[in-house]
Design a protein around this motif. Structure first.
Motif, PDB file in Angstrom:
ATOM      1  N   GLY A 174       0.833  -1.206   0.000  1.00 39.40           N
ATOM      2  CA  GLY A 174       0.000   0.000   0.000  1.00 39.40           C
ATOM      3  C   GLY A 174       0.861   1.246   0.000  1.00 39.40           C
ATOM      4  O   GLY A 174       1.762   1.383   0.828  1.00 39.40           O
ATOM      5  N   GLN A 175       0.593   2.124  -0.960  1.00 39.27           N
ATOM      6  CA  GLN A 175       1.316   3.402  -1.035  1.00 39.27           C
ATOM      7  C   GLN A 175       0.802   4.315   0.060  1.00 39.27           C
ATOM      8  O   GLN A 175      -0.403   4.506   0.182  1.00 39.27           O
ATOM      9  CB  GLN A 175       1.034   4.084  -2.378  1.00 39.27           C
ATOM     10  CG  GLN A 175       1.775   3.507  -3.563  1.00 39.27           C
ATOM     11  CD  GLN A 175       3.197   4.062  -3.670  1.00 39.27           C
ATOM     12  OE1 GLN A 175       3.569   4.966  -2.927  1.00 39.27           O
ATOM     13  NE2 GLN A 175       3.972   3.501  -4.582  1.00 39.27           N
ATOM     14  N   GLY A 176       1.693   4.854   0.850  1.00 38.33           N
ATOM     15  CA  GLY A 176       1.257   5.772   1.913  1.00 38.33           C
ATOM     16  C   GLY A 176       2.167   6.982   1.961  1.00 38.33           C
ATOM     17  O   GLY A 176       2.805   7.341   0.972  1.00 38.33           O
ATOM     18  N   ILE A 177       2.208   7.583   3.130  1.00 40.33           N
ATOM     19  CA  ILE A 177       3.061   8.764   3.347  1.00 40.33           C
ATOM     20  C   ILE A 177       3.920   8.496   4.574  1.00 40.33           C
ATOM     21  O   ILE A 177       3.420   7.941   5.566  1.00 40.33           O
ATOM     22  CB  ILE A 177       2.206  10.028   3.578  1.00 40.33           C
ATOM     23  CG1 ILE A 177       1.334  10.314   2.354  1.00 40.33           C
ATOM     24  CG2 ILE A 177       3.083  11.239   3.897  1.00 40.33           C
ATOM     25  CD1 ILE A 177       0.371  11.477   2.533  1.00 40.33           C
ATOM     26  N   THR A 178       5.183   8.890   4.496  1.00 42.54           N
ATOM     27  CA  THR A 178       6.030   8.801   5.693  1.00 42.54           C
ATOM     28  C   THR A 178       6.255  10.211   6.231  1.00 42.54           C
ATOM     29  O   THR A 178       6.749  11.086   5.512  1.00 42.54           O
ATOM     30  CB  THR A 178       7.385   8.130   5.369  1.00 42.54           C
ATOM     31  OG1 THR A 178       7.119   6.848   4.802  1.00 42.54           O
ATOM     32  CG2 THR A 178       8.222   7.960   6.623  1.00 42.54           C
ATOM     33  N   HIS A 179       5.848  10.405   7.467  1.00 37.69           N
ATOM     34  CA  HIS A 179       6.046  11.694   8.139  1.00 37.69           C
ATOM     35  C   HIS A 179       7.348  11.630   8.922  1.00 37.69           C
ATOM     36  O   HIS A 179       7.573  10.655   9.650  1.00 37.69           O
ATOM     37  CB  HIS A 179       4.889  11.976   9.101  1.00 37.69           C
ATOM     38  CG  HIS A 179       3.616  12.277   8.385  1.00 37.69           C
ATOM     39  ND1 HIS A 179       3.139  13.546   8.227  1.00 37.69           N
ATOM     40  CD2 HIS A 179       2.737  11.466   7.760  1.00 37.69           C
ATOM     41  CE1 HIS A 179       2.019  13.523   7.537  1.00 37.69           C
ATOM     42  NE2 HIS A 179       1.743  12.257   7.242  1.00 37.69           N
ATOM     43  N   ILE A 180       8.163  12.667   8.768  1.00 37.84           N
ATOM     44  CA  ILE A 180       9.461  12.690   9.461  1.00 37.84           C
ATOM     45  C   ILE A 180       9.598  14.018  10.199  1.00 37.84           C
ATOM     46  O   ILE A 180       9.313  15.080   9.640  1.00 37.84           O
ATOM     47  CB  ILE A 180      10.640  12.573   8.459  1.00 37.84           C
ATOM     48  CG1 ILE A 180      10.456  11.331   7.570  1.00 37.84           C
ATOM     49  CG2 ILE A 180      11.972  12.501   9.200  1.00 37.84           C
ATOM     50  CD1 ILE A 180      11.483  11.229   6.446  1.00 37.84           C
ATOM     51  N   GLY A 181      10.038  13.946  11.447  1.00 37.41           N
ATOM     52  CA  GLY A 181      10.218  15.189  12.191  1.00 37.41           C
ATOM     53  C   GLY A 181      11.052  14.960  13.435  1.00 37.41           C
ATOM     54  O   GLY A 181      11.420  13.835  13.763  1.00 37.41           O
ATOM     55  N   SER A 182      11.332  16.063  14.098  1.00 33.96           N
ATOM     56  CA  SER A 182      12.100  15.973  15.333  1.00 33.96           C
ATOM     57  C   SER A 182      11.436  16.857  16.371  1.00 33.96           C
ATOM     58  O   SER A 182      11.110  18.006  16.072  1.00 33.96           O
ATOM     59  CB  SER A 182      13.527  16.445  15.075  1.00 33.96           C
ATOM     60  OG  SER A 182      14.120  16.846  16.285  1.00 33.96           O
ATOM     61  N   PRO A 183      11.220  16.351  17.581  1.00 39.01           N
ATOM     62  CA  PRO A 183      10.630  17.200  18.612  1.00 39.01           C
ATOM     63  C   PRO A 183      11.576  18.334  19.008  1.00 39.01           C
ATOM     64  O   PRO A 183      11.143  19.331  19.566  1.00 39.01           O
ATOM     65  CB  PRO A 183      10.418  16.245  19.790  1.00 39.01           C
ATOM     66  CG  PRO A 183      10.639  14.882  19.275  1.00 39.01           C
ATOM     67  CD  PRO A 183      11.480  14.993  18.045  1.00 39.01           C
ATOM     68  N   GLN A 184      12.887  18.183  18.691  1.00 37.25           N
ATOM     69  CA  GLN A 184      13.863  19.206  19.089  1.00 37.25           C
ATOM     70  C   GLN A 184      14.137  20.251  18.007  1.00 37.25           C
ATOM     71  O   GLN A 184      14.333  21.414  18.296  1.00 37.25           O
ATOM     72  CB  GLN A 184      15.212  18.555  19.436  1.00 37.25           C
ATOM     73  CG  GLN A 184      15.310  18.087  20.871  1.00 37.25           C
ATOM     74  CD  GLN A 184      14.795  16.655  20.973  1.00 37.25           C
ATOM     75  OE1 GLN A 184      14.967  15.887  20.048  1.00 37.25           O
ATOM     76  NE2 GLN A 184      14.165  16.309  22.082  1.00 37.25           N
TER      77      GLN A 184
END
Ligand code: NDP
Ligand code: KPL
Length: 297
Positions: free
Chosen positions: A139-149
């Motif tokens: 299944g094609q989806g989305i990858t969310h990437i982030g940093s709390p800092q």
């Protein structure tokens, strides 16, 4: 810093990302944990996805090259052992990306190596291995990437050159909490009753337990200053159960295969957070204990 990405946890999601990174132009090295897997890999030195072979290399944890960019995609239950096996090879200032469901591993990795830059990721892609190093992107989806800092992560831009869809996420903690909340509502119940996701909305008893789970999760989220969804969590959980009605949840699949589940980083994380905030969560605690019991029998 080298361009090389090391991947710890070359299962379904790790392999998907390995292919994506090769597609984006990065050299990729898999860190495998058995000689047997390494021997299989060395027959082709690539991962096969949709009839295309993505060339890369592989090694064991005791290799001596150092690590500047590391993607962690083990199941959460394996994070500590896997990470400890390669800790010493990670350079100060390295980029570590934790791409897993649940919560707790991200903070744990950060605490082990405060001298590195740890980002958190969450994906709606679906993948499974037809055989070792032969992948199906279900299944094609989305990858969310982030940093709390850190708000600004310019190094993510070149990662977008591969075939997966990536989005920078300024509130990755919220994204992971939302996923956690849905997983708390669906996964343990389906694993306990050994049913498809859709059964949770068709069986009135399961539905009322799911509603009770959701009320507890909402209280804990509130105490953690997390505003989960615009509407009640049960509505979101029912929606996800409906659109994935024919799926067996990942937790049920782990139970059916006799593997350790990710319960500790899903319901376990919720219960720990509730305990610290002094919020009673009897339904979630009951499910945590039941799934742990199932795992040991
Ligand atoms: N698969 C999917 O569609 C999705 C998965 N996720 C999440 O992504 C994460 C990864 O899931 P998934 O890819 O399915 O899991 P898999 O079980 O397919 O992959 C995990 C990999 O980690 C490896 N591993 C375990 N211990 C070690 C170790 N000590 N050293 C090196 N490698 C190790 C395993 O190797 P071995 O098999 O040899 O033990 C396996 O290849 C989970 O948190 C999951 O919830 C999220 C969304 C979708
Ligand atoms: C959303 C859901 C419940 C879909 O099956 C899932 O994420 C999982 O199985 O882990």
């Amino acid at each position: 810093m080298t361009q090389q990405w090391h991947i710890l946890g070359a299962g379904a999601i790790g392999s998907l990302w390995a292919c994506h990174l090769v597609d984006a132009g990065f050299p990729v090295k898999l860190i495998l944990h058995t000689q047997e897997k390494l021997d299989i890999f060395k027959q082709k030195n690539s991962i096969l996805l949709a009839d295309r072979a993505y060339p890369m290399t592989a090694e064991l944890a005791d290799a001596t090259d150092t690590i500047d960019q590391l993607l962690i995609t083990t199941k959460t239950v394996d994070t500590n052992a896997a990470f400890n096996s390669i800790q010493a090879r990670i350079n100060p200032g390295a980029r570590l990306m934790v791409l897993q469901n649940g919560m707790g591993s991200q903070q744990w990795v950060q605490a082990q190596r405060p001298d590195t830059n740890v980002t958190w990721a969450s994906t709606t892609d679906g993948a499974w291995l037809k055989a070792p190093f032969h992948l199906h992107h279900a299944g094609q989806g989305i990858t969310h990437i982030g940093s709390p800092q850190q708000q600004c992560l310019p190094w993510i831009t070149p990662l977008k050159n591969g075939f997966l869809t990536l989005e920078e996420d300024s509130d990755i903690r919220l994204t992971l909490w939302r996923k956690l909340a849905i997983n708390c509502a669906i996964n343990p119940l389906t694993a306990l009753h050994r049913c498809k996701n859709g059964a949770l909305i068709n069986n009135p008893d399961y539905l009322s337990t799911m509603a009770a789970i959701c009320r507890e999760v909402e209280l804990v989220a509130q105490a953690s200053h997390i505003e989960l969804f615009d509407g009640p969590l049960i509505e979101q959980a029912c929606h996800v159960a409906e659109i994935t009605a024919e799926n067996y949840s990942s937790m049920l699949q782990d139970v059916q295969k006799g593997r350790q589940t990710e319960i500790d980083s899903i319901t376990g994380y919720l219960c720990e957070t509730a305990k610290s905030a002094g919020i009673p969560v009897p339904i979630n605690l009951m499910l945590l204990n039941k799934i742990k019991q199932i795992q040991t029998t």
